[in-house]
Design a protein around this motif. Structure first.
Motif, PDB file in Angstrom:
ATOM      1  N   ALA A   1      11.118   1.744  -2.063  1.00  0.00           N
ATOM      2  CA  ALA A   1      11.379   2.706  -3.484  1.00  0.00           C
ATOM      3  C   ALA A   1      11.763   4.108  -3.174  1.00  0.00           C
ATOM      4  N   ALA A   2      11.131   4.641  -2.064  1.00  0.00           N
ATOM      5  CA  ALA A   2      11.469   5.946  -1.514  1.00  0.00           C
ATOM      6  C   ALA A   2      12.982   6.057  -1.031  1.00  0.00           C
ATOM      7  N   GLY A   3      13.450   5.196  -0.367  1.00  0.00           N
ATOM      8  CA  GLY A   3      14.771   4.869   0.156  1.00  0.00           C
ATOM      9  C   GLY A   3      15.742   4.722  -1.101  1.00  0.00           C
ATOM     10  N   MET A   4      15.488   3.972  -1.844  1.00  0.00           N
ATOM     11  CA  MET A   4      16.445   3.856  -3.258  1.00  0.00           C
ATOM     12  C   MET A   4      16.483   5.002  -4.042  1.00  0.00           C
ATOM     13  N   ALA A   5      15.260   5.685  -3.967  1.00  0.00           N
ATOM     14  CA  ALA A   5      15.123   6.969  -5.167  1.00  0.00           C
ATOM     15  C   ALA A   5      16.320   8.044  -4.358  1.00  0.00           C
ATOM     16  N   VAL A   6      16.167   8.214  -3.001  1.00  0.00           N
ATOM     17  CA  VAL A   6      17.162   9.186  -2.196  1.00  0.00           C
ATOM     18  C   VAL A   6      18.254   8.669  -2.326  1.00  0.00           C
ATOM     19  N   HIS A   7      18.681   7.250  -2.289  1.00  0.00           N
ATOM     20  CA  HIS A   7      20.111   6.806  -2.226  1.00  0.00           C
ATOM     21  C   HIS A   7      20.966   7.088  -3.617  1.00  0.00           C
ATOM     22  N   ILE A   8      20.085   6.671  -4.774  1.00  0.00           N
ATOM     23  CA  ILE A   8      20.587   7.231  -6.004  1.00  0.00           C
ATOM     24  C   ILE A   8      20.697   8.384  -6.285  1.00  0.00           C
ATOM     25  N   GLY A   9      19.648   9.239  -5.912  1.00  0.00           N
ATOM     26  CA  GLY A   9      19.593  10.486  -6.301  1.00  0.00           C
ATOM     27  C   GLY A   9      20.759  11.348  -5.536  1.00  0.00           C
ATOM     28  N   MET A  10      20.929  11.186  -4.147  1.00  0.00           N
ATOM     29  CA  MET A  10      21.789  12.055  -3.461  1.00  0.00           C
ATOM     30  C   MET A  10      23.259  11.429  -3.826  1.00  0.00           C
ATOM     31  N   GLY A  11      23.283  10.104  -4.149  1.00  0.00           N
ATOM     32  CA  GLY A  11      24.795   9.454  -4.514  1.00  0.00           C
ATOM     33  C   GLY A  11      25.088  10.333  -6.033  1.00  0.00           C
TER      34      GLY A  11
ATOM     35  N   GLU B   1       0.889  -1.041   0.112  1.00  0.00           N
ATOM     36  CA  GLU B   1       0.032  -0.022   0.054  1.00  0.00           C
ATOM     37  C   GLU B   1       0.811   1.337  -0.127  1.00  0.00           C
ATOM     38  N   PHE B   2       0.497   2.254  -0.945  1.00  0.00           N
ATOM     39  CA  PHE B   2       1.185   3.525  -0.853  1.00  0.00           C
ATOM     40  C   PHE B   2       0.617   4.457   0.291  1.00  0.00           C
ATOM     41  N   SER B   3       1.631   4.956   1.131  1.00  0.00           N
ATOM     42  CA  SER B   3       1.211   6.090   2.100  1.00  0.00           C
ATOM     43  C   SER B   3       2.382   6.641   2.406  1.00  0.00           C
ATOM     44  N   ALA B   4       2.121   8.123   2.688  1.00  0.00           N
ATOM     45  CA  ALA B   4       3.019   9.042   2.748  1.00  0.00           C
ATOM     46  C   ALA B   4       3.899   8.686   4.020  1.00  0.00           C
ATOM     47  N   ARG B   5       3.420   7.866   4.984  1.00  0.00           N
ATOM     48  CA  ARG B   5       4.079   7.685   6.179  1.00  0.00           C
ATOM     49  C   ARG B   5       5.132   6.868   5.753  1.00  0.00           C
ATOM     50  N   TYR B   6       5.083   5.963   4.687  1.00  0.00           N
ATOM     51  CA  TYR B   6       6.065   5.025   4.314  1.00  0.00           C
ATOM     52  C   TYR B   6       7.466   5.793   3.906  1.00  0.00           C
ATOM     53  N   VAL B   7       7.007   6.999   3.127  1.00  0.00           N
ATOM     54  CA  VAL B   7       8.181   8.063   2.468  1.00  0.00           C
ATOM     55  C   VAL B   7       8.616   8.546   3.354  1.00  0.00           C
ATOM     56  N   TRP B   8       8.031   8.918   4.509  1.00  0.00           N
ATOM     57  CA  TRP B   8       8.732   9.755   5.667  1.00  0.00           C
ATOM     58  C   TRP B   8       9.609   8.659   6.486  1.00  0.00           C
ATOM     59  N   ALA B   9       9.167   7.379   6.704  1.00  0.00           N
ATOM     60  CA  ALA B   9       9.838   6.445   7.317  1.00  0.00           C
ATOM     61  C   ALA B   9      11.347   6.221   6.546  1.00  0.00           C
ATOM     62  N   ALA B  10      11.335   6.397   5.204  1.00  0.00           N
ATOM     63  CA  ALA B  10      12.386   6.209   4.500  1.00  0.00           C
ATOM     64  C   ALA B  10      13.497   7.331   4.659  1.00  0.00           C
ATOM     65  N   LEU B  11      12.799   8.636   4.800  1.00  0.00           N
ATOM     66  CA  LEU B  11      13.719   9.757   4.749  1.00  0.00           C
ATOM     67  C   LEU B  11      14.216   9.972   6.136  1.00  0.00           C
ATOM     68  N   VAL B  12      13.609   9.335   7.160  1.00  0.00           N
ATOM     69  CA  VAL B  12      14.054   9.408   8.380  1.00  0.00           C
ATOM     70  C   VAL B  12      15.173   8.027   9.039  1.00  0.00           C
TER      71      VAL B  12
END
Length: 535
Positions: free
Chosen positions: A441-451, A303-314
């Motif tokens: 997906a959120a965590g990997m996007a941040v990972h590759i994007g920041m990298g 399930e998509f949820s903004a809380r999972y995006v936040w969980a990846a960011l923190v």
């Protein structure tokens, strides 16, 4: 190993709502029984259909992206009257126009463009790889277009566009024209790598991915080897139809890329359910394998949820893994682009320098494949990443020393083998340890994007005034590698500590075990007490 071990999933859909504890182990039966040899043969069948064309696309794309270094020593900077740091700023492409000493200088943004476009955008996406629909957070702006285009059309379209833009690079007559062409090249490049990584997750379970990533990224290292050989051969076309050798490098490789993109549109298959080259039983088995694999679409929350995006960011692990990714990408990018310039600094001619880059990348490809194979086989990532960092340290130490040209050439082997050997593992390691499709997906996007911002550093530390030894550049790279050598053991120790705590809780019969529904465990993801991190 990252496993959710206590779920008792129904054979139909690997889902259930009954209460489970933290002990016991169950696997739903597959739709068809396959021996280990038969399963291996099945995935080899998939490999033969998908990996050659995907690797060819990335090989050509990497060649197109990396041939700028070969074009530089083939007359690019001379004909376009580049001075000072203009070559470096063209590589970073920031479409910033800055006036300095009454002279306008276009600051380019190839890698700024790609880095921004990699960043995640929360968006619910549905695709149909089986009878079920699945939700994903797409990894960046270009990936949103996958909602409108099938993966086969998206990836082949990017490749065709890439080839056309590269061909136009060859007709640039001024520095400004080349800068604009590189901007558009950066826009197209942003969608290819995350698109292929996502595409592979539609076909392979998690502990079969690093070898495929190694094969895929290894194609990039071979591309850079062929770039040197092709640049040597194409250099003899200098003067034909009034174009210099560097123009023909871009034009011919661009045309070849367009042809590969057309071929990909005919060969690629979108999803296992649509694979006519597989039998119905084989398609069902792959769907079952993915559905019940913790890193795919089975035993985790879809399930998509903004809380999972936040969980990846923190999440601490995302940011520590970014440090590791930066430690590997920074020296790899810098060395890849400037390797021809580094080798020519040893005193060789342009033609010999072009040829001498090829064996370096062949060795790097072999290392990447070897690391990927044994890492998947042992279900371990950190030892191979650390080994790659050690090779980088050894190679860079030789480069900054007053060693002979032959020794420095051997140092480039260590640098490129270590960097490309470690890179697939940095991607697979974080992916294995983020559970829940949206969070991963959120965590990997941040990972590759920041990298990807490491590229900005890698291409700007090689200053013209520091040639031929580039001591400052290699020293900066050593600093990043040292950061990685600190971060990797810290991550591994934390993972091991958490795994030990969860094992102790599961095995201690004197402690009352908490109970969860399967839905609760899926929502907890990698924070669930039965999740085990890959070391």
């Amino acid at each position: 190993m990252s496993d959710t071990q206590s779920l008792k999933k129904s054979p139909e859909n690997c889902e259930s709502t009954h209460i489970v504890d933290l002990v016991g182990e169950a696997q739903p039966p597959p739709p068809v029984e396959l021996t280990a040899a038969q399963e291996l043969a099945l995935y080899r069948k998939v490999d033969l259909r998908l990996m050659p064309i995907v690797s060819l696309m990335y090989l050509l794309a990497s060649m197109d992206r990396g041939n700028i270094g070969n074009a530089k020593i083939a007359g690019l900077t001379t004909q376009l009257n580049m001075t000072g740091s203009q070559f470096n700023t063209m590589l970073t492409i920031a479409t910033i126009v800055r006036r300095s000493q009454k002279e306008e200088k276009i600051r380019s943004a190839y890698h700024i463009t790609t880095a921004i476009l990699y960043l995640p955008i929360p968006r619910k996406v549905r695709y149909s790889s089986s009878s079920a629909s699945h939700s994903h957070l797409k990894s960046g702006i270009p990936s949103l277009l996958l909602q409108k285009f099938r993966p086969s059309r998206w990836l082949s379209g990017l490749t065709i566009a890439w080839g056309l833009i590269l061909t136009l690079n060859g007709f640039s007559k001024t520095y400004a024209q080349l800068v604009v062409a590189r901007v558009f090249l950066g826009v197209v490049e942003a969608g290819l790598f995350p698109g292929v990584v996502y595409y592979m997750t539609l076909w392979y379970p998690r502990h079969a991915l690093q070898y495929r990533f190694g094969f895929f990224i290894g194609s990039a290292t071979l591309a850079l080897a062929f770039a040197g050989l092709l640049a040597f051969a194409i250099g003899f076309m200098d003067g034909i139809r009034g174009l210099q050798g560097w123009s023909w490098i871009f034009i011919l490789e661009g045309v070849a890329t367009v042809v590969a993109g057309i071929l990909a549109a005919l060969v690629l298959v979108d999803f296992p359910a649509a694979a006519s080259f597989l039998t119905p039983e084989e398609r069902e088995y792959i769907a079952w394998k993915l559905k019940c694999d913790n890193a795919a679409v089975g035993g985790e929350d879809e399930e998509f949820s903004a809380r999972y995006v936040w969980a990846a960011l923190v999440d601490w692990q995302v940011w520590l893994h970014i440090l590791v990714f930066l430690a590997v990408v920074t020296p790899v990018v810098g060395m890849s682009i400037f390797l021809p310039s580094i080798v020519i600094g040893f005193g060789y001619s342009v033609e010999i320098s072009q040829l001498l880059t090829a064996p370096v990348y062949v060795a790097a490809t072999i290392t990447a494949l070897s690391f990927g194979y044994y890492s998947d086989k042992l279900h371990m990532r950190s030892p191979f990443i650390f080994a790659g960092l050690l090779l980088l340290v050894a190679g860079l130490a030789i480069e900054v020393s007053p060693a002979s040209p032959v020794a420095k050439y051997m140092g480039t082997f260590l640098c490129m083998s270590g960097g490309f050997g470690a890179m697939p593992g940095t991607i697979a390691w974080l992916g294995n340890n983020l559970s829940g499709q949206c969070k991963r997906a959120a965590g990997m996007a941040v990972h590759i994007g920041m990298g990807n911002f490491a590229v900005l550093i890698g291409v700007n530390i090689f200053r013209a005034q520091d040639a031929p030894r580039y001591i400052i550049a290699h020293a900066v790279e050593l600093g990043f590698v040292g950061m990685g050598m600190i971060a990797v053991p810290i991550i591994a120790i934390i993972y091991s500590h958490i795994n030990a705590q969860r094992e102790a809780l599961a095995r201690n019969s004197e402690i009352e075990k908490p109970v969860y529904t399967e839905q609760e465990l899926r929502q907890l993801g990698d924070k669930a007490p039965d999740f085990r991190y890959t070391i």
